[in-house]
Design a protein around this motif. Structure first.
Motif: not given
Lengths: 201, 372
Positions: B288-313
């Motif tokens: 997932l982090m490497n961008g090599t996870w293929i789903m529906r024939g295309r890689p899951v690119n986290l760079g496509n996330i454009k929604a407002s993001l709150l990351n809780i750790i």
């Protein structure tokens, strides 16, 4: 009073509890370190393998006997039920798609109904006005006739203007050149240009 | 002549000793009574009590809608969808009255929806992350949008639910997702040492994934439970029960302990194909982090996330350590992104008794402005 490092000589149970907690803390830290080693990982893998090896024959036996028993009782096997369940899920998905489409249509109908009614009313009114007997048709023909007259007048005016322009040009020249006869009805480039300009009328 | 302090000479006060012993005996009496109630099942934790309605189901998945409790003028326009992990059940969001995130958010005026993935059966062994994130989740979102009448929505994913939410946000950025909250999200599996024991345990040479899944189909909930408990064996297998024993005379603590224990023990199997992906694609290959996870024939690119993001750790998270979650901020395209690091563990930050004063108001404060 009388307490040092949490030790209270008047509370033997409390002290025992504290000692227990301290021991457990030490064990907890040691165990956390232990489980984070390659040795533990190898051990846990081997344990799991042993479990699988030990349980596999029994599980196979149960599966086989269950399958045979179900077949004898004329009942579907686990595999058959699994296949059936998957098919049901596929049907569920298709139903879900249909359901959402119906919902969308209903929603569109609910929200768009006043607009649709207004459009239909307008169209009906227009038709009614245009189809009042033959008058509507006659009126439209008259309008077209009027437009054709206007176009003819325009063409005549343009031809007249072109002739006047040609005569004026001839007068301005010192050595008049012989008149270039033109094919009757063939428009000059200027005329063509003008025609294009008035095409919209 | 020097005199020693009296406390050193006579450290023990018999009267105090007797009084402390008497208090302990009295406590044991109450504890015994409570212990019997628990053992006989008369004392049970009441979990998932916030009123709700199931508005959609598909296979084992159910979408719940929680009835609004705030007055109409206080209600937020943008609905909130809660997505929990594929491990255990999602009622941790609504653990018990007074200690329920769902109840809190409903009271703050949110339209709260929750996805319950259910317990996969033998017919669900083929389900993958792709199925959950790109088949079930979009359908649930679609239903929520129809139900709420709003296209925009917020999504809060917790643990693997956050991974699913991130996949969804990356693959379907134009579906109306406005706000994305990732809670202790396992995204980055690159730092094998810092992650803890899991990457070691799941190594190919030790962990015979094929043999397990061949025999079990889905990965059993009990194995997941044991695995989680072995991360901190003494605390989880001994300390946890001693804590109960020490507080058996306090009904409030017993109730809280029971609710949490009910949830911890209420595991569900992990769909076989998805579990294989968790082990191979995530823990071993960090796809997932490497961008090599293929789903529906295309890689899951986290760079496509454009929604407002709150990351809780969670700072003391031993299941998903901070290093697994914090790096996502650098990958997403969101211009509006924030990170909160809270003291506490993987579950405690959200379901602990301090959450009502700690994390929940922070989530509300961030989300409220973005839900108008």
């Amino acid at each position: 009073m009388g307490q040092k490092n949490g030790f209270d000589p008047n509370d033997p149970i409390g002290n025992l509890r504290k000692a227990r907690d301290a021991t457990l803390d030490a064990w907890a830290k040691a165990m956390i370190n232990l489980v984070n080693t390659e040795t533990f990982a190898r051990w846990i893998g081997a344990t799991l393998d042993s479990y699988l090896i030990a349980s596999a024959p029994l599980q196979n036996l149960i599966n086989t006997s269950m399958k045979t028993s179900l077949a004898r009782l004329n009942l579907p096997s686990r595999d058959e039920l699994t296949t059936l369940a998957r098919r049901v899920t596929h049907i569920e998905m298709r139903l879900d798609d249909i359901e959402i489409k119906i919902d969308q249509l209903m929603h569109a109908l609910r929200t768009q109904t006043p607009v649709i009614v207004e459009m239909l009313t307008e169209q009906l009114e227009q038709n009614r006005q245009e189809e009042v007997g033959l008058n509507g048709m006659e009126q439209r023909l008259a309008a077209l006739d009027h437009k054709a007259d206007q176009m003819l007048q325009l063409i005549e005016r343009l031809q007249q203007a072109a002739l006047e322009q040609a005569e004026a040009a001839q007068k301005r020249r010192k050595a008049p050149r012989p008149l270039q006869p033109m094919e009757p009805g063939t428009p000059t480039p200027e005329e063509v240009k003008e025609d294009h300009a008035i095409e919209g009328f | 002549m020097t005199t020693l302090p009296e406390t050193t000479l006579f450290p023990v006060d018999p009267a105090k000793v007797v009084k402390n012993l008497y208090t302990e005996v009295e406590r044991l009496g109450k504890a015994y009574e409570m212990g019997i109630k628990i053992a006989t099942g008369k004392q049970r934790a009441k979990v998932a009590q916030t009123p709700k309605e199931a508005i959609w189901t598909l296979n084992k998945t159910t979408l719940y809608y929680y009835y609004p409790q705030a007055p109409a003028e206080k209600r937020k326009r943008v609905p909130l969808l809660l997505v929990f992990a594929l491990i255990n059940k999602p009622y941790i969001f609504d653990l018990r009255p007074g200690n329920s995130f769902v109840e809190y958010m409903v009271q703050q005026g949110y339209n709260v929806y929750l996805i319950d993935w259910g317990a996969p059966g033998p017919e669900d062994t083929h389900l993958t992350f792709e199925d959950y994130a790109l088949e079930y989740l979009p359908r649930a979102v679609r239903r929520m949008q129809m139900h709420s009448g709003q296209r925009d929505f917020s999504m809060l994913g917790w643990c693997i639910g956050a991974t699913l939410a991130a996949i969804y946000a990356a693959m379907r950025p134009d579906d109306g997702l406005r706000n994305l909250i990732l809670l202790t999200a396992p995204i980055d599996f690159s730092n094998k040492e810092a992650i803890g024991p899991f990457p070691k345990w799941l190594k190919e040479e030790y962990f015979n994934l094929d043999a397990i899944l061949e025999q079990t189909g889905n990965y059993p909930g009990e194995m997941i439970d044991i695995g989680s408990k072995l991360l901190k064996p003494v605390e989880n297998l001994i300390g946890n029960y001693l804590r109960l024993l020490d507080n058996l005379d306090d009904p409030k603590i017993v109730e809280s302990w029971q609710a949490m224990n009910t949830w911890v023990s209420d595991g569900v199997p992990f769909a076989g194909a998805a579990y294989r992906q968790l082990v191979v694609d995530l823990y071993r290959e960090n796809r997932l982090m490497n961008g090599t996870w293929i789903m529906r024939g295309r890689p899951v690119n986290l760079g496509n996330i454009k929604a407002s993001l709150l990351n809780i750790i969670a700072r003391q998270d031993h299941i998903v350590p901070p290093c697994q979650s914090e790096t996502i901020l650098d990958r997403v395209s969101s211009t509006d992104k924030h990170q909160i690091i809270m003291p506490g563990g993987h579950i405690g930050i959200m379901a602990g008794s301090g959450a009502r004063r700690g994390l929940w108001p922070q989530i509300d404060a961030w989300l409220a402005d973005r839900s108008i």
